[in-house]
Design a protein around this motif. Structure first.
Motif, short mmCIF file in Angstrom:
data_model
loop_
_atom_site.label_atom_id
_atom_site.label_comp_id
_atom_site.label_asym_id
_atom_site.label_seq_id
_atom_site.Cartn_x
_atom_site.Cartn_y
_atom_site.Cartn_z
N THR A 102 4.98 10.10 6.06
CA THR A 102 5.08 8.64 6.10
C THR A 102 3.80 8.03 6.63
N ASP A 103 3.27 8.56 7.72
CA ASP A 103 2.04 8.03 8.31
C ASP A 103 0.86 8.15 7.35
N TYR B 152 1.65 5.41 -4.01
CA TYR B 152 2.57 5.04 -2.92
C TYR B 152 3.09 3.62 -3.08
N SER C 182 1.32 5.52 4.70
CA SER C 182 1.18 4.18 5.27
C SER C 182 -0.27 3.85 5.58
N GLY D 187 4.41 -3.21 4.19
CA GLY D 187 4.51 -1.80 4.55
C GLY D 187 5.91 -1.28 4.32
N PHE D 188 6.09 -0.01 4.58
CA PHE D 188 7.39 0.62 4.37
C PHE D 188 8.44 0.05 5.32
N ARG E 132 11.59 4.57 5.08
CA ARG E 132 11.35 5.61 6.08
C ARG E 132 12.54 6.57 6.16
N ARG F 289 -2.38 1.81 2.95
CA ARG F 289 -1.95 0.44 2.60
C ARG F 289 -1.29 0.41 1.23
#
Length: 167
Positions: free
Chosen positions: A115-116, A57, A119, A75-76, A81, A122
């Motif tokens: 996405t979650d 990721y 995320s 983070g993204f 997103r 990390r």
């Protein structure tokens, strides 16, 4: 060597659901990444090249002028997103999750859960290798959109030399 390099044709898959191209005009699952081009919300002449590497990721987001995205710190960002959301529309949540090697934590995958789940691990910033290649592919796709409809073969799409008829 990727599947694309081993094959003389690219498999075209119908979109899972129709999507609007204004925000994310280009999205693909290729080269071990979800990658694409995302329009800027503030400047019509700016686009962002965003990517997320499968498995790790690791992500990257920068402008078409190779300036880093200000929102992709720790983070993204919203561009990544949006890219994930449009990829889910284009390919379906199951396929995107499988390609990115996301282990779903609850129920059916969706853009939000994919996405979650990424995320929560990390992800690290810094996978910047793809930007030039992705933007180049995007520009090539735009060039094809400007061509008049025809059934005549395009020379750059003819990968094999003509063969002679055997008498």
């Amino acid at each position: 060597m990727s599947d694309r390099e081993r094959s003389s044709t690219a498999r075209v898959t119908a979109p899972a659901r129709p999507r609007k191209l204004a925000k994310v005009p280009f999205v693909e699952l290729a080269d071990g990444r979800l990658q694409g081009v995302v329009s800027s919300g503030s400047d019509v002449e700016r686009v962002y090249v965003s990517s997320v590497r499968a498995g790790t990721y690791a992500y990257a987001c920068s402008t078409n002028n190779n300036r880093p995205c200000g929102g992709a710190r720790g983070g993204f960002c919203n561009h990544i997103r949006a890219l994930i959301g449009e990829a889910v529309l284009q390919y379906g949540a199951d396929r995107v999750a499988r390609y990115l090697r996301v282990e779903p934590t609850a129920g059916e995958p969706s853009a939000q859960t994919v996405t979650d789940d990424m995320s929560g691990t990390r992800p690290a910033q810094g996978d910047t290798q793809a930007a030039a290649l992705v933007f180049s592919r995007f520009l090539r796709h735009l060039a094809y959109l400007e061509l008049a409809p025809t059934t005549v073969p395009l020379p750059e799409m003819q990968w094999f030399p003509p063969t002679r008829a055997v008498a």
